[in-house]
Motif scaffolding. Structure first.
Motif, PDB file in Angstrom:
ATOM      1  N   VAL A  50       0.856  -1.182   0.000  1.00 25.21           N
ATOM      2  CA  VAL A  50       0.000   0.000   0.000  1.00 25.21           C
ATOM      3  C   VAL A  50       0.892   1.231   0.000  1.00 25.21           C
ATOM      4  O   VAL A  50       1.856   1.313   0.766  1.00 25.21           O
ATOM      5  CB  VAL A  50      -0.951   0.015   1.207  1.00 25.21           C
ATOM      6  CG1 VAL A  50      -1.783   1.300   1.221  1.00 25.21           C
ATOM      7  CG2 VAL A  50      -1.867  -1.200   1.168  1.00 25.21           C
ATOM      8  N   ALA A  51       0.572   2.191  -0.875  1.00 22.32           N
ATOM      9  CA  ALA A  51       1.369   3.415  -1.002  1.00 22.32           C
ATOM     10  C   ALA A  51       0.437   4.604  -1.145  1.00 22.32           C
ATOM     11  O   ALA A  51      -0.781   4.452  -1.350  1.00 22.32           O
ATOM     12  CB  ALA A  51       2.315   3.323  -2.194  1.00 22.32           C
ATOM     13  N   ALA A  52       1.022   5.787  -1.029  1.00 20.52           N
ATOM     14  CA  ALA A  52       0.287   7.035  -1.223  1.00 20.52           C
ATOM     15  C   ALA A  52       1.136   7.954  -2.080  1.00 20.52           C
ATOM     16  O   ALA A  52       2.367   7.867  -2.083  1.00 20.52           O
ATOM     17  CB  ALA A  52      -0.040   7.700   0.115  1.00 20.52           C
ATOM     18  N   LEU A  53       0.482   8.829  -2.813  1.00 22.42           N
ATOM     19  CA  LEU A  53       1.212   9.796  -3.626  1.00 22.42           C
ATOM     20  C   LEU A  53       2.024  10.730  -2.735  1.00 22.42           C
ATOM     21  O   LEU A  53       1.563  11.128  -1.659  1.00 22.42           O
ATOM     22  CB  LEU A  53       0.251  10.623  -4.474  1.00 22.42           C
ATOM     23  CG  LEU A  53      -0.367   9.949  -5.704  1.00 22.42           C
ATOM     24  CD1 LEU A  53      -1.475  10.829  -6.278  1.00 22.42           C
ATOM     25  CD2 LEU A  53       0.686   9.668  -6.757  1.00 22.42           C
ATOM     26  N   LEU A  54       3.211  11.074  -3.174  1.00 23.23           N
ATOM     27  CA  LEU A  54       3.968  12.108  -2.487  1.00 23.23           C
ATOM     28  C   LEU A  54       3.223  13.432  -2.610  1.00 23.23           C
ATOM     29  O   LEU A  54       2.497  13.661  -3.587  1.00 23.23           O
ATOM     30  CB  LEU A  54       5.370  12.228  -3.077  1.00 23.23           C
ATOM     31  CG  LEU A  54       6.324  11.081  -2.722  1.00 23.23           C
ATOM     32  CD1 LEU A  54       7.615  11.181  -3.536  1.00 23.23           C
ATOM     33  CD2 LEU A  54       6.648  11.076  -1.234  1.00 23.23           C
ATOM     34  N   PRO A  55       3.356  14.332  -1.635  1.00 26.45           N
ATOM     35  CA  PRO A  55       2.534  15.565  -1.637  1.00 26.45           C
ATOM     36  C   PRO A  55       2.624  16.381  -2.916  1.00 26.45           C
ATOM     37  O   PRO A  55       1.661  17.025  -3.303  1.00 26.45           O
ATOM     38  CB  PRO A  55       3.092  16.345  -0.437  1.00 26.45           C
ATOM     39  CG  PRO A  55       3.671  15.304   0.467  1.00 26.45           C
ATOM     40  CD  PRO A  55       4.204  14.237  -0.432  1.00 26.45           C
ATOM     41  N   TRP A  56       3.761  16.371  -3.584  1.00 25.24           N
ATOM     42  CA  TRP A  56       3.930  17.188  -4.780  1.00 25.24           C
ATOM     43  C   TRP A  56       3.567  16.459  -6.066  1.00 25.24           C
ATOM     44  O   TRP A  56       3.588  17.053  -7.155  1.00 25.24           O
ATOM     45  CB  TRP A  56       5.380  17.657  -4.892  1.00 25.24           C
ATOM     46  CG  TRP A  56       6.398  16.539  -4.780  1.00 25.24           C
ATOM     47  CD1 TRP A  56       7.037  16.123  -3.659  1.00 25.24           C
ATOM     48  CD2 TRP A  56       6.867  15.699  -5.841  1.00 25.24           C
ATOM     49  NE1 TRP A  56       7.884  15.081  -3.939  1.00 25.24           N
ATOM     50  CE2 TRP A  56       7.805  14.790  -5.274  1.00 25.24           C
ATOM     51  CE3 TRP A  56       6.607  15.613  -7.210  1.00 25.24           C
ATOM     52  CZ2 TRP A  56       8.458  13.822  -6.035  1.00 25.24           C
ATOM     53  CZ3 TRP A  56       7.258  14.651  -7.961  1.00 25.24           C
ATOM     54  CH2 TRP A  56       8.173  13.773  -7.367  1.00 25.24           C
ATOM     55  N   SER A  57       3.227  15.169  -5.992  1.00 28.06           N
ATOM     56  CA  SER A  57       3.017  14.360  -7.193  1.00 28.06           C
ATOM     57  C   SER A  57       1.541  14.191  -7.522  1.00 28.06           C
ATOM     58  O   SER A  57       0.688  14.154  -6.633  1.00 28.06           O
ATOM     59  CB  SER A  57       3.666  12.984  -7.020  1.00 28.06           C
ATOM     60  OG  SER A  57       3.439  12.168  -8.150  1.00 28.06           O
ATOM     61  N   ARG A  58       1.271  14.087  -8.811  1.00 27.32           N
ATOM     62  CA  ARG A  58      -0.054  13.744  -9.331  1.00 27.32           C
ATOM     63  C   ARG A  58       0.127  12.689 -10.414  1.00 27.32           C
ATOM     64  O   ARG A  58       1.163  12.612 -11.049  1.00 27.32           O
ATOM     65  CB  ARG A  58      -0.751  14.979  -9.921  1.00 27.32           C
ATOM     66  CG  ARG A  58      -1.002  16.101  -8.923  1.00 27.32           C
ATOM     67  CD  ARG A  58      -2.023  15.699  -7.869  1.00 27.32           C
ATOM     68  NE  ARG A  58      -2.281  16.775  -6.932  1.00 27.32           N
ATOM     69  CZ  ARG A  58      -1.615  16.971  -5.800  1.00 27.32           C
ATOM     70  NH1 ARG A  58      -0.622  16.136  -5.475  1.00 27.32           N
ATOM     71  NH2 ARG A  58      -1.915  17.964  -4.999  1.00 27.32           N
ATOM     72  N   ILE A  59      -0.904  11.881 -10.654  1.00 26.45           N
ATOM     73  CA  ILE A  59      -0.840  10.885 -11.715  1.00 26.45           C
ATOM     74  C   ILE A  59      -1.146  11.565 -13.037  1.00 26.45           C
ATOM     75  O   ILE A  59      -2.227  12.136 -13.222  1.00 26.45           O
ATOM     76  CB  ILE A  59      -1.820   9.735 -11.453  1.00 26.45           C
ATOM     77  CG1 ILE A  59      -1.453   9.003 -10.147  1.00 26.45           C
ATOM     78  CG2 ILE A  59      -1.824   8.748 -12.612  1.00 26.45           C
ATOM     79  CD1 ILE A  59      -2.404   7.885  -9.776  1.00 26.45           C
ATOM     80  N   THR A  60      -0.185  11.531 -13.940  1.00 27.52           N
ATOM     81  CA  THR A  60      -0.346  12.157 -15.253  1.00 27.52           C
ATOM     82  C   THR A  60      -0.107  11.114 -16.336  1.00 27.52           C
ATOM     83  O   THR A  60       0.846  10.333 -16.269  1.00 27.52           O
ATOM     84  CB  THR A  60       0.634  13.324 -15.433  1.00 27.52           C
ATOM     85  OG1 THR A  60       1.983  12.848 -15.281  1.00 27.52           O
ATOM     86  CG2 THR A  60       0.369  14.413 -14.407  1.00 27.52           C
TER      87      THR A  60
END
Length: 299
Positions: free
Chosen positions: A189-199
């Motif tokens: 299980v992971a979470a996006l880093l605060p500065w990242s978005r899925i593009t």
């Protein structure tokens, strides 16, 4: 009685030790000037060489210290970084969505059959939750698939798993046939880093790389900042699809999902990530190069 005083009458000063001939080598003025000039030239050259090496070393140290200070300042001042640096594996960064990484190892003789079955029945699974991407691993592992699923929360995932267990079509048409084709299953299980978005990538095709950076305890947030800086300097060769921080399974791991036009271009772009020194944070690194399946949302 007559005494012989012949030696007594000789003067003492007349008794001298044998003389030695002292030969002195004469040095020409031209040779002396050349010797002095060569000595001064050698001394000056060594001084200049030492000064140049010292300045080169000092410049390199100042550059590294400047970058390290910038990252440390960001780590100290940003509340988002502090939240993502927590050692607890129970809470998600920023309270956002969580992403489940699932890896299936397929029997070598059943790889094609498994992918065909999944292609035909994946709609039964995506009816319950969102599929981010589904890939077949080409390099870094054999007969392996990797997929990412998005959930709003842990309770949301629990509800989805409960609904799947009651879905007769999903169990009968897919699970009962797919399980015998697998040798093992793994998930994180992971979470996006605060500065990242899925593009999404610029266009379909190409290859994806999943790079896993295992850091020292508590160092994932600072390593994520290094990754953010490196992604800005990628000169267009690399498209960063998303960056994650491990939550359960690999809590001190940063994942970078990247896209390249081809495997050859990915190989050429490796020199661009060489600057990721990590200041002693990195313990290990693993990579997988993957092709997206035809039914994958990310292509």
């Amino acid at each position: 009685m007559i005494h012989n005083n012949t030696f007594a009458t000789l003067p003492v000063n007349n008794i001298r030790p044998p003389s030695k001939t002292i030969r002195q080598t004469r040095v020409s003025p031209l040779s002396e000037c050349w010797r002095i000039f060569g000595r001064e030239l050698s001394s000056t050259f060594l001084h200049q060489l030492f000064l140049a090496l010292f300045l080169f070393f000092l410049f390199g140290k100042m550059t590294r210290l400047s970058r390290c200070a910038r990252l440390l300042a960001r780590f100290r001042l940003s509340p988002d970084v502090h939240r993502s640096a927590g050692l607890s594996t129970g809470a998600r960064e920023g309270g956002g969505a969580l992403y489940e990484f699932r890896t299936y190892q397929i029997r070598p003789d059943r790889s094609s059959a498994f992918l065909k079955l999944t292609h035909e029945k994946i709609h039964l699974r995506t009816a319950h939750s969102e599929l981010i991407g589904y890939w077949s691993v080409e390099y870094g592992a054999l007969n392996q698939v990797f997929h990412i699923w998005k959930y709003d929360s842990f309770s949301h995932r629990a509800a989805v798993r409960a609904a799947l267990a009651q879905d007769e079509r999903w169990i009968g048409e897919y699970v009962s046939q797919a399980i015998p084709m697998l040798t093992c299953q793994d998930n994180h299980v992971a979470a996006l880093l605060p500065w990242s978005r899925i593009t999404a990538p610029p266009h379909a095709g190409g290859v994806f790389e999943l790079a896993s950076f295992r850091t020292r305890v508590g160092g994932a947030a600072l390593w994520g900042a290094c990754l953010q800086d490196a992604s800005r300097d990628a000169c267009g060769r690399t498209h960063l699809v998303a960056a994650f921080k491990g939550n359960i399974g690999q809590p001190d791991t940063v994942y970078a999902l990247r896209w390249f036009k081809s495997a050859d271009e990915r190989h050429q772009a490796q020199s661009e990530t060489a600057a990721l020194g990590g200041f002693g944070l990195l313990e290990s690194r693993k990579t997988k190069v993957m092709f997206s399946c035809s039914f994958s949302p990310l292509k």
